[in-house]
Structure formats: C-alpha cells, structure tokens
Design an enzyme around this catalytic site. Structure first.
Site, PDB file in Angstrom:
ATOM      1  N   ASP A   1      29.109 -48.965  26.656  1.00 32.34           N
ATOM      2  CA  ASP A   1      28.146 -48.587  27.697  1.00 32.34           C
ATOM      3  C   ASP A   1      26.706 -48.849  27.260  1.00 32.34           C
ATOM      4  O   ASP A   1      25.780 -48.189  27.731  1.00 32.34           O
ATOM      5  CB  ASP A   1      28.300 -47.110  28.094  1.00 32.34           C
ATOM      6  CG  ASP A   1      29.726 -46.748  28.460  1.00 32.34           C
ATOM      7  OD1 ASP A   1      30.303 -47.447  29.307  1.00 32.34           O
ATOM      8  OD2 ASP A   1      30.267 -45.784  27.887  1.00 32.34           O
TER       9      ASP A   1
ATOM     10  N   HIS B   1      31.079 -53.273  34.121  1.00 35.04           N
ATOM     11  CA  HIS B   1      29.662 -53.622  34.097  1.00 35.04           C
ATOM     12  C   HIS B   1      29.095 -53.434  35.498  1.00 35.04           C
ATOM     13  O   HIS B   1      29.742 -53.775  36.493  1.00 35.04           O
ATOM     14  CB  HIS B   1      29.456 -55.095  33.709  1.00 35.04           C
ATOM     15  CG  HIS B   1      29.876 -55.431  32.318  1.00 35.04           C
ATOM     16  ND1 HIS B   1      29.570 -54.651  31.231  1.00 35.04           N
ATOM     17  CD2 HIS B   1      30.568 -56.490  31.833  1.00 35.04           C
ATOM     18  CE1 HIS B   1      30.054 -55.216  30.135  1.00 35.04           C
ATOM     19  NE2 HIS B   1      30.670 -56.324  30.481  1.00 35.04           N
TER      20      HIS B   1
END
Length: 432
Positions: free
Chosen positions: A13, A41
């Site tokens: 992340d 994403h």
C-alpha cells in the site's frame, strides 16, 4: 537502462500503482510478475479513477500489459476486471494484454481452503481470503493447474480431480464441505473460451522485446516486508515480493540487471496481523489514517499506521538490492510539530540495527527513535525540492541516509504530476 522494477519497500500500500503509472509513460510494456488479485491499485488518469487488481497499470496508458508466470490467476476475477474496465471505457484485448501460458490457475477450492485455514489458526494472519496462499501451495506441491491446461478438457479434468482430492481432504479435516468437480469444471471450460486467446509464452515475448531494446517496466505486488522468506514471517504473503522475483516471475532473466525502485511512504502502514514495531494507537496514528486515506483498495480494511521504520527499510533496500527509493505521501505529514524515525531496536536491553527473525525475540522488541522537527507549511503539490520547507528536505535526506539508498522520486499529492523528480530511474546512474 531499459528495465525498471517497481516493488514495495514496506508492508504494501505504498503507492506503487501511482509510481508505475508515472514511469509507464516512457515504457513500452508493463509486466505483473508476482501475487494475484489480493493487492489493488487506485489510479487517476485523465481525471478518471480506475481500480485494478490483476491487470497491469500500463494498460491505462496504452502500453502492452503482461501477466507473468509468477502471478496466480483467478479466471473469474480476471474476466470480471476486464469487463468492468471495458464498461468504464477501456477495451482489453489479446492485442493489448498477454498472459503467461505457464501461470498458475487459482480455483474456487483455493478460496474455500483460504477461509478454512485462516479460521483454524490460533492467531489469524489477516489474509484477504482470496485463495492466494493455497494456490501458491499447490504450485510448490506440484498440484497446480496451469492456464495452458485450459485448452484440453481431458487434461483439465484429470488435473482438477487430482487437486480436489487433496483440497477436499484438507477441507474435511477442517470441518468444511467438499468442493464438487463437475460444476467447477464446467465453469472453467466456459471461462477458457475467453481466456485462451490471451495466452502467450510470456518469457519469449519479453525476451524479444528486451533484445529489441524496448523499455520494460515490472510492476510488483505486495512488498519486501511481506516476502515469504525475508518478510515478517509468518505474517507474510505466500510468494517472493522483491525485485529479484521479477526475473523468475516473468521468465526474463535479464530483469535482474534492471533499476530496482523501492516505493515507501513517508510513514508506515500495515493491513492485517503481524509485527509493527512503530505502530501508533493514538491521535497521531488516527490522523495519519484519515489524512492519508489509509483504507484498502480491494478490501476497505483500515490500515494500521505508525512512524517510518528506517531499520526495516534499510533491510528491504539491502535484501532487495534496491537502486533508489520513491517516497510517497510526504504531504500527509504536513502540520505535525515533530516526526520520529525508528533507527534500530532494543531487545532485552541490547541495541541492534536489524529486526529479529525469531518470534519470541520480536515480542521483546522496543523501537529506538530519532526525533526530527516537523513543518507547518503545506508540501501538497510541490514539484521541486526547493518548494519544500527545509524541515521536509531534511526529513527526506535523513531517510536516504538511514536507508542507504538515494531518493529519486517524491510524491506530494493526489494529482499525477504532484511529484518531485530528483533522478530518472530509466537513465543509467552517473558514472555507471
């Protein structure tokens, strides 16, 4: 330099998709080489928000996308993503996407196993429940079905029956119902009609592109601290996540000679269980979470937040052979009076600069911090180093010093061009 490998340097992340999107502009093809659809994403391209899980980000920039052999592919999830992206205005065809014919197939029984195994653990790992781990287990255990096997119904039936004998035995031992062969086989044969046209010997395609001098961008999933060997085991993913995985996960051995770009946040986050020495369970941690929008792209799970751990970052740089770092979300730190960076640990009163491998020792770790001044000015949208407050520049310099790698890119906001470019990963290092 015609190859760049982008991988996470923390627990995932970090904003890899954003960095891949930035570098894809100069690339000819973008390659996914590890993981599965457990990592997502979120990208903003042309003012439009796109969410991807299996598809390479470069497709959004009109580049050839390649899903390599190191990826485990859930055909239902893949086709759903292709259809969703098509409905949003981007057609994905065999001319724009190639999938390695020797990639591993992720089955519904893998998802059932994932749920059963996670429920049976004394301490949950915090998996996404999407079957990634069991699929990689099958690959190592030589039970896996490869995508190429979808082309032959007889072979597919035989391989599926073999896999289900094992899967159902484990499910029974865990008190879960068995998975039936016929419905699963029928679904796979239906999905095969659409997936087979995408299949290619990806290693050959990439080798030819490399020999022709094409620029190849490798898009990593998860991150170095989730690597099955070098991460915070057992709270890790089930595959290799470092830059070295790009070679084996794509079939292009020369990927190992590319520029390895590690992506890290200006602070630290983690999803799910596992060690997190610098975690903040206070107002600062909550502030980082809200200001940084720290919620999972695919799962929506809130992320745990804490100070940057430079000791673990240094480990990622060394183990991963990272050439430089891309620092993201610097603007999230705006307004804090002071910042802390973990430079090492005390274990039983002994100072050390590496994180212990043993589970018992980890439970006795106390982070050692260095305190730096914060800044009140906004860094959001800054596009040059001179536009940053001196305290922010000092913070970036200190991260590079402690990590042992230069910072080549700094992300300062949500817009695609909110980036400070200190060096171009596509260009050879000076003197090299």
């Amino acid at each position: 330099m015609n190859k760049v490998i982008v991988t996470g340097a923390q627990w995932g992340d970090e904003g890899k998709g954003r960095i891949v999107d930035l570098l894809a502009e100069a690339a000819d093809c973008v390659v996914r080489f590890n993981g599965g659809h457990n990592a997502g994403h979120t990208l903003v391209v042309g003012g439009k928000t796109w969410k991807l899980a299996l598809l390479p980000c470069g497709l959004l920039r009109g580049k050839l996308g390649v899903i390599g052999n190191g990826v485990v592919v859930d055909p239902q999830a893949l086709l759903a993503e292709i259809d969703r992206i098509a409905a949003e205005g981007l057609a994905i065809t065999p001319d724009t996407l190639a999938i390695a014919d020797n990639a591993t197939l992720l089955l519904p029984s893998h998802i059932a196993l994932d749920a059963a195994q996670e429920a049976a653990r004394a301490q949950a790992i915090g998996t996404t429940g999407r079957g990634i781990g069991p699929a990689f287990e099958d690959r190592a255990g030589r039970r896996a079905i490869r995508l190429a096997d979808l082309a032959d119904p007889a072979v597919l039936r035989e391989r599926l029956a073999e896999a289900l004998r094992y899967h159902n035995a484990v499910l029974a031992a865990l008190g879960r119902p068995a998975c039936e062969l016929e419905p699963m086989l029928a679904a796979l044969l239906e999905q095969a009609r659409r997936i087979l046209p995408y299949l290619r010997p990806a290693w050959k395609l990439l080798s030819e592109a490399d020999e022709a001098g094409r620029r190849i961008l490798f898009e990593g999933a998860q991150a170095m601290l989730l690597d099955v060997e070098h991460g915070t085991y057992p709270f890790v993913t089930s595959s290799g996540t470092g830059p070295a995985q790009a070679a084996s996960g794509s079939g292009l051995g020369s990927a190992a000679r590319g520029h390895a770009l590690g992506v890290c946040k200006a602070y630290a986050t983690r999803v799910g269980g596992g060690p997190f020495p610098t975690e903040l369970d206070d107002a600062v941690g909550a502030r980082l979470r809200e200001k940084g929008g720290e919620y999972g792209t695919n799962t929506g799970r809130p992320r745990r937040c804490g100070w940057l751990d430079a000791a673990l970052l240094r480990q990622s740089v060394r183990v991963g052979g990272m050439s430089s770092l891309a620092l993201t979300k610097l603007d999230v730190l705006d307004g804090l009076d002071e910042l802390r960076i973990c430079t090492g640990y005390r274990v039983d009163g002994v100072l050390r600069d590496d994180y212990p491998a043993g589970l018992a020792e980890r439970g006795r770790v106390a982070p050692v911090y260095e305190t730096l001044p914060g800044w009140q000015e906004s860094t959001r949208g800054a596009r040059s180093l001179d536009a940053l407050p001196e305290a922010a520049r000092a913070y970036v310099r200190r991260i590079a010093e402690l990590a042992g790698a230069p910072v080549s890119l700094i992300s300062t906001g949500a817009e695609r061009d909110d980036v400070i470019r200190l060096a171009d990963p596509w260009m050879p290092a000076s003197g090299g």
